[in-house]
Design an enzyme around this catalytic site. Structure first.
Site, short mmCIF file in Angstrom:
data_model
loop_
_atom_site.label_atom_id
_atom_site.label_comp_id
_atom_site.label_asym_id
_atom_site.label_seq_id
_atom_site.Cartn_x
_atom_site.Cartn_y
_atom_site.Cartn_z
N ARG A 134 19.33 -77.61 24.92
CA ARG A 134 18.54 -78.85 24.94
C ARG A 134 19.14 -79.91 25.86
O ARG A 134 18.40 -80.71 26.43
CB ARG A 134 18.40 -79.39 23.52
CG ARG A 134 17.44 -78.55 22.72
CD ARG A 134 17.31 -79.02 21.32
NE ARG A 134 16.10 -78.47 20.73
CZ ARG A 134 15.81 -78.55 19.45
NH1 ARG A 134 16.64 -79.15 18.61
NH2 ARG A 134 14.70 -78.03 18.99
N LYS B 93 2.86 -64.55 7.86
CA LYS B 93 1.64 -64.81 7.08
C LYS B 93 0.45 -65.28 7.91
O LYS B 93 0.60 -66.05 8.84
CB LYS B 93 1.95 -65.88 6.05
CG LYS B 93 2.92 -65.41 4.99
CD LYS B 93 3.19 -66.51 4.01
CE LYS B 93 4.00 -65.97 2.84
NZ LYS B 93 4.35 -67.04 1.92
N GLY C 106 9.42 -71.03 16.96
CA GLY C 106 10.35 -70.43 16.01
C GLY C 106 10.94 -69.07 16.34
O GLY C 106 11.70 -68.92 17.30
N GLY D 219 8.19 -76.75 16.17
CA GLY D 219 7.07 -77.42 15.50
C GLY D 219 6.09 -78.05 16.48
O GLY D 219 4.87 -77.97 16.31
P1 AMP Z 1 6.81 -66.60 11.22
O1 AMP Z 1 7.84 -67.64 10.92
O2 AMP Z 1 5.54 -66.74 10.45
O3 AMP Z 1 6.59 -66.40 12.70
O4 AMP Z 1 7.40 -65.22 10.64
C1 AMP Z 1 8.57 -64.63 11.12
C2 AMP Z 1 9.05 -63.62 10.11
O5 AMP Z 1 8.07 -62.62 9.90
C3 AMP Z 1 10.31 -62.92 10.53
O6 AMP Z 1 11.37 -63.32 9.69
C4 AMP Z 1 9.98 -61.45 10.33
O7 AMP Z 1 10.99 -60.72 9.68
C5 AMP Z 1 8.76 -61.50 9.43
N1 AMP Z 1 7.96 -60.25 9.52
C6 AMP Z 1 7.50 -59.66 10.63
N2 AMP Z 1 6.89 -58.49 10.33
C7 AMP Z 1 6.97 -58.34 8.99
C8 AMP Z 1 6.55 -57.33 8.08
N3 AMP Z 1 5.90 -56.24 8.49
N4 AMP Z 1 6.81 -57.50 6.76
C9 AMP Z 1 7.47 -58.61 6.35
N5 AMP Z 1 7.90 -59.60 7.15
C10 AMP Z 1 7.65 -59.47 8.46
#
Ligand code: AMP
Length: 396
Positions: free
Chosen positions: A35, A198, A354, A377
């Site tokens: 940064r 999610k 992220g 963010g």
């Molecule tokens: P996000 O912060 O929503 O981008 O999610 C990132 C997280 O999603 C990471 O820590 C990954 O380990 C998790 N992730 C990716 N694929 C899977 C999966 N098939 N099952 C569970 N967690 C997952």
């Protein structure tokens, strides 16, 4: 969009909001200076013009009062080393010391104010605190993309005290241009890859980008909500049972917008959530009971690579599997390879938000894609179509 190139800073004091919220070790030494390095071109231009720079930033999360471990004096020498000039450290933010040092600042000099979050007024977006800050400089420069989604005193409110003398620094300019290049003026075909855990956390992004894109690749944990909604067997994979309807609705919306959606066709599943679990590769809609999907399989990796190869603009947010576990990082690595290849062949690729940023750094893809966003963010909120207060304040 006014940038620092629209101003000559000769004999001017630039009051620059930077984002020096850098990680530190137990001895408070800077462990990742990305940064600070990212703000250097802006500061260099101002000094080269014959101006001086007053830097303001937050560091960590002090509770609204002075806390030694969050003092910027611990990073001042790093800032000085990177800029290649001596950095004068103020003992406070808007107090006597800062005022005195700002007043006496000469062209070519750099003053670093104390942590703006030593005042609770910063996060409250307090107007009179913003006004006190504004008195320290002649021109306000916002180069803190990482905090542009916050309506804080130094990131946004301060803008109104510089009606004709405010602009974006180079980092902000780059970040805003990268987003525009994807969502407003991207060369077609435009492909967005959304992974991560999610659906619920990505729905606003999907809604906002659908009208702009041609292809949507979905992977990661959210895959299984889509597969279950379509009647597939997902074993004990991650799922949001209250989002099944939403998943079907996203597919319908995509169709209406002429967006082609690509979901995984096969996946690597495991009998428990661990790197040492037993593994097998099965069609994505036939995961046996007691098993969970952890990564994209080889057929999926080929399918996604083909789509990416034919794209001219690529946006990537979120890993395609549980990349933190080596055995389940292969799908995300294959994606990184495909995006690197497409970039080499002339596509524009933006990685933002992220975990995907952590991934590209860990696996050294950062030099192989066109742009890696510095703001988690702030990038996500931009992709959601929200107006960032730090951007609006300079545009007004
Ligand atoms: P996000 O912060 O929503 O981008 O999610 C990132 C997280 O999603 C990471 O820590 C990954 O380990 C998790 N992730 C990716 N694929 C899977 C999966 N098939 N099952 C569970 N967690 C997952």
């Amino acid at each position: 969009m006014k940038t620092i190139d629209d101003f000559n800073f000769k004999d001017k004091k630039a009051l620059i909001r930077v984002d020096f919220n850098v990680p530190q070790d137990d001895e408070l030494k800077v462990t990742d200076d990305t940064r600070i390095v990212a703000a250097k071109p802006t500061i260099d231009k101002i000094l080269k013009d014959g101006g001086s720079a007053i830097l303001m930033t937050h560091l960590g999360r002090p509770k609204g009062g002075v806390e030694d471990k969050f003092s910027l004096k611990h990073i001042a020498s790093k800032v000085s080393e990177i800029l290649g000039v001596k950095v004068i450290m103020a003992k406070d933010v808007v107090g006597e010391d800062a005022q005195e040092k700002a007043k006496n600042l000469k062209p070519g000099e750099v003053l670093l104010l104390e942590n703006v979050r030593f005042h609770s007024e910063e996060e409250k977006g307090d107007k009179s605190f913003a006004e006190q800050l504004s008195k320290l400089g002649d021109i306000y420069v916002n180069d803190a993309f990482g905090t542009a989604h916050r309506a804080h005193a130094s990131t946004a409110i301060i803008g109104e005290f510089f009606p004709n003398a405010k602009c974006f620094g180079y980092l902000m300019k780059q970040e805003l241009e990268a987003i525009n290049k994807v969502l407003k003026s991207g060369e077609k075909p435009i492909t967005a890859i959304l992974g991560g855990a999610k659906v619920s956390s990505k729905i606003t992004i999907i809604d906002n980008i659908l009208p702009a894109i041609d292809n949507l690749i979905i992977g990661g944990g959210m895959t299984y909500t889509f597969i279950k909604a379509q009647g597939g067997k997902i074993g004990k994979s991650l799922v949001e049972d209250d989002k099944l309807e939403l998943a079907l609705d996203i597919l319908k919306q995509a169709e209406k917008n002429n967006v082609k959606v690509y979901l995984p066709v096969d996946n690597v599943c495991a009998d428990n959530f661990s790197n040492d679990a037993n593994m097998k590769t099965v069609p994505v809609d036939q995961i046996p009971d007691g098993w969970m999907g952890m990564d994209c399989g080889p057929e999926t990796n080929k399918l996604f690579a083909e789509v990416i190869k034919n794209s001219k603009t690529i946006l990537w947010n979120g890993p395609l599997g549980v990349f933190e576990m080596e055995n389940f990082a292969k799908g995300t690595i294959a994606l990184g390879d495909a995006i690197s290849e497409a970039t080499k062949n002339g596509a524009f690729s933006l990685v933002g938000g992220g975990d995907s940023v952590a991934f590209v750094k860990q696996y050294n893809y950062d030099e192989k894609v066109s742009y890696v966003s510095t703001g988690g963010g702030a990038m996500l909120e931009s992709l959601e179509g929200k107006e960032l207060p730090g951007v609006a304040a300079v545009m007004k």
